[in-house]
Design an enzyme around this catalytic site. Structure first.
Site, short mmCIF file in Angstrom:
data_model
loop_
_atom_site.label_atom_id
_atom_site.label_comp_id
_atom_site.label_asym_id
_atom_site.label_seq_id
_atom_site.Cartn_x
_atom_site.Cartn_y
_atom_site.Cartn_z
CE LYS A 113 -4.40 1.14 -0.04
NZ LYS A 113 -5.87 0.36 -0.24
CG ASP A 148 -7.33 3.14 -1.04
OD1 ASP A 148 -7.93 2.41 -1.14
OD2 ASP A 148 -7.12 4.28 0.05
P1 NDP Z 1 -12.76 7.71 -3.20
O1 NDP Z 1 -11.92 8.78 -2.64
O2 NDP Z 1 -13.25 7.48 -4.62
O3 NDP Z 1 -14.26 7.88 -2.22
C1 NDP Z 1 -14.07 7.79 -0.78
C2 NDP Z 1 -15.46 8.64 -0.35
O4 NDP Z 1 -15.31 8.49 1.18
C3 NDP Z 1 -15.89 9.91 -0.51
O5 NDP Z 1 -16.88 9.94 -0.57
C4 NDP Z 1 -15.15 10.87 0.79
O6 NDP Z 1 -15.73 11.99 0.78
C5 NDP Z 1 -15.21 9.72 1.54
N1 NDP Z 1 -14.35 9.83 2.87
C6 NDP Z 1 -12.98 9.74 2.72
N2 NDP Z 1 -12.33 10.06 3.82
C7 NDP Z 1 -13.21 10.40 4.83
C8 NDP Z 1 -13.27 10.61 6.07
N3 NDP Z 1 -12.29 10.63 6.64
N4 NDP Z 1 -14.42 10.78 6.74
C9 NDP Z 1 -15.52 10.55 6.10
N5 NDP Z 1 -15.71 10.27 4.79
C10 NDP Z 1 -14.45 10.34 3.87
O7 NDP Z 1 -12.21 6.32 -2.35
P2 NDP Z 1 -12.87 4.89 -2.80
O8 NDP Z 1 -14.30 5.00 -3.04
O9 NDP Z 1 -11.81 4.21 -3.66
O10 NDP Z 1 -12.39 4.02 -1.33
C11 NDP Z 1 -13.37 4.24 -0.21
C12 NDP Z 1 -13.01 3.28 0.90
O11 NDP Z 1 -12.87 1.91 0.03
C13 NDP Z 1 -11.50 3.03 1.32
O12 NDP Z 1 -11.40 2.76 2.46
C14 NDP Z 1 -10.56 2.10 0.39
O13 NDP Z 1 -9.56 1.82 1.01
C15 NDP Z 1 -11.74 1.18 0.09
N6 NDP Z 1 -11.46 0.45 -0.71
C16 NDP Z 1 -11.02 1.00 -2.19
C17 NDP Z 1 -10.87 0.14 -3.41
C18 NDP Z 1 -10.93 0.66 -4.63
O14 NDP Z 1 -10.97 -0.05 -5.61
N7 NDP Z 1 -11.01 2.00 -4.83
C19 NDP Z 1 -10.76 -1.34 -3.03
C20 NDP Z 1 -10.89 -1.88 -1.60
C21 NDP Z 1 -11.14 -0.86 -0.81
P3 NDP Z 1 -15.13 13.35 0.27
O15 NDP Z 1 -15.36 13.14 -1.14
O16 NDP Z 1 -15.85 14.31 1.18
O17 NDP Z 1 -13.63 13.08 0.67
#
Ligand code: NDP
Length: 448
Positions: free
Chosen positions: A128, A168
């Protein structure tokens, strides 16, 4: 602490070594709590000191990223790549760009990735990386200059057979494109060194949808096995990023009504069903706040503060935003409101106490390592296509992904049964993921 003496000894040492890495310690504790039966059954893991070796990343790379903003000021950020474990394949895991990023968070994510990647059945080790850079509010040119500077250091540590990063939080198609372009320029080679690439540059169809779709495939199998289904279910999904959007899309396809979604500022509640095209336009195209949703859909309500999304009564909760977003208090509210299933799309979104609350109250609980493995599984399929110099059809990728998620579900159920705790999917996921890596480490000797 743990009934097993060996695990207690390793964890106590780790706590002393890394007192300032709470997320990392939390992730390790969660795994240790459930792998005890596997350690008892396999004395060779103790003999080869597998546990003390597996918690220590093979390599932690930290570096400076200097870049110039649009006003000509030089900015400095910190970057990392954690190469956690390569026992079953090249390091594989995403890059996160978010101001909260630090070594503890990346070590927890890299540690979890070891077991998740193992569960997919594909040859991928765990890794990571990321930076405390905040892409929000930055121009495309600033994001590009940052990504180029980040890759200028990272490129010497990665490669298609060595370490294959992906996206991510904060890293989507735009960022992967800038990173890929810079790698190609520095290495003078066009290879599948990153996944999540655009289709025009060797990316895989369905990769964008894979984590969200995979989560729904996993939870669908789980619900059906327990006499339930998504058809007619009310679903609450936190986040509105890559994982959340495609989880919502597949949930709707399966007949559910998604009634709430969020971002880091607040959540929208739309009892008639969230209009996903509005969310996609706001988040994927315009990069705006979710609060704007109510301008397009006036029947919906917006509430400031994302945590309270868990007070919205639902049948299924899918946390898809970030770590520790469901604490014990939120878990108790979900249970009280009749929530029947929780599927973790984000990594470690439920605290240890919240997980216990769900399990104690008979809520079906799909842990992240298993439930959100669809993203990295599809990345594995992207690597396969790159090695073959082939592009598969969307149907082929989606069907393979669906098969992998069903397999993962079955592996968790079987391991939970074999190791004496039928129905405990946390234990099942941790043990099923762990055994393969531990066996590979034993087989390879004390080489690192
Ligand atoms: P994105 O950046 O596309 O979206 C993240 C979302 O979560 C946004 O809506 C963001 O809001 C919100 N968010 C981020 N940080 C916080 C926080 N501290 N508190 C509240 N809301 C928050 O990321 P992903 O969708 O790719 O990833 C989301 C989760 O899924 C993570 O935990 C990631 O590790 C996990 N994941 C992702 C994978 C992938 O393929 N992308 C694979 C497996 C797991 P805002 O826009 O306001 O920041």
């Amino acid at each position: 602490m743990f009934t097993n003496e060996y695990l207690t000894k390793v964890y106590t040492k780790l706590e002393k070594q890394y007192p300032f890495e709470p997320e990392f310690l939390q992730a390790v504790k969660e795994v240790f709590t459930s792998i005890e039966p596997a350690i008892e059954k396999h004395p060779e893991y103790v003999k080869h000191n597998i546990i003390e070796r597996i918690v220590e990343p093979e390599r932690v790379i930290q570096f400076r990223i200097s870049w110039m903003d649009d006003n000509g000021n030089v900015q400095v950020n910190r970057g990392w790549r954690i190469q956690s474990n390569s026992a079953i394949g090249p390091y594989k895991g995403g890059l996160r760009l978010h101001p909260s990023v630090n070594q503890s968070i990346l070590k927890f994510l890299a540690f979890e990735q070891i077991f998740k990647n193992s569960l997919t059945g594909l040859p991928m080790g765990g890794g990571k990386g990321g930076s405390d850079f905040d892409p929000k509010g930055k121009s495309d040119a600033e994001v590009m200059r940052f990504c180029q500077s980040f890759m200028t250091e990272l490129f010497r540590h990665i490669g298609p057979e060595t370490d294959v990063p992906a996206g991510d939080i904060g890293v989507g198609a735009r960022e992967v494109g800038y990173l890929f372009g810079q790698y190609k320029r520095l290495a003078n080679e066009f290879t599948g060194v990153l996944t999540g690439k655009a289709i025009c540059s060797g990316g895989s169809l369905v990769r964008k949808q894979a984590t969200g779709y995979g989560l729904l495939y996993f939870m669908d199998a789980y619900l059906k096995d327990n006499g339930m289904s998504f058809d007619g279910a009310k679903v609450v999904i936190s986040g509105s990023g890559n994982v959340a959007i495609y989880a919502a899309e597949k949930a709707m396809e399966l007949g559910a009504t998604v009634i709430a979604m969020s971002d880091s500022n607040g959540y929208v509640h739309d009892p008639a069903g969230i209009q996903l095209d509005v969310i996609k336009q706001l988040k994927e195209v315009e990069r705006k706040r979710i609060s704007e949703y109510v301008k397009a859909v006036p029947t919906a309500t917006y509430t400031e503060g994302c945590k309270n999304i868990w007070t919205v009564p639902c049948d299924v909760a899918l946390p898809c935003a970030t770590q520790n977003e469901i604490d014990l208090a939120s878990a108790e509210i979900l249970v009280k409101n009749g929530c029947k299933a929780v599927g973790e799309g984000a990594n470690m979104p439920s605290t240890i106490e919240a997980c216990k609350c769900f399990q104690d109250n008979g809520v079906l609980f799909g842990p992240a390592k298993a439930a959100n493995a669809g993203g990295v599984a599809c990345s594995g399929l992207e690597m396969t296509q790159n090695h073959q110099n082939m592009a598969w059809s969307a149907k082929q990728v989606d069907e393979t992904l669906h098969g992998i998620m069903n397999d993962i579900y079955k592996k968790c159920v079987d391991a939970a049964e074999t190791y004496g705790k039928p129905g405990d999917m946390i234990l099942g996921a941790n043990i099923a993921g762990f055994i393969k890596v531990a066996d590979a480490m034993v087989w390879q000797g004390v080489s690192y």
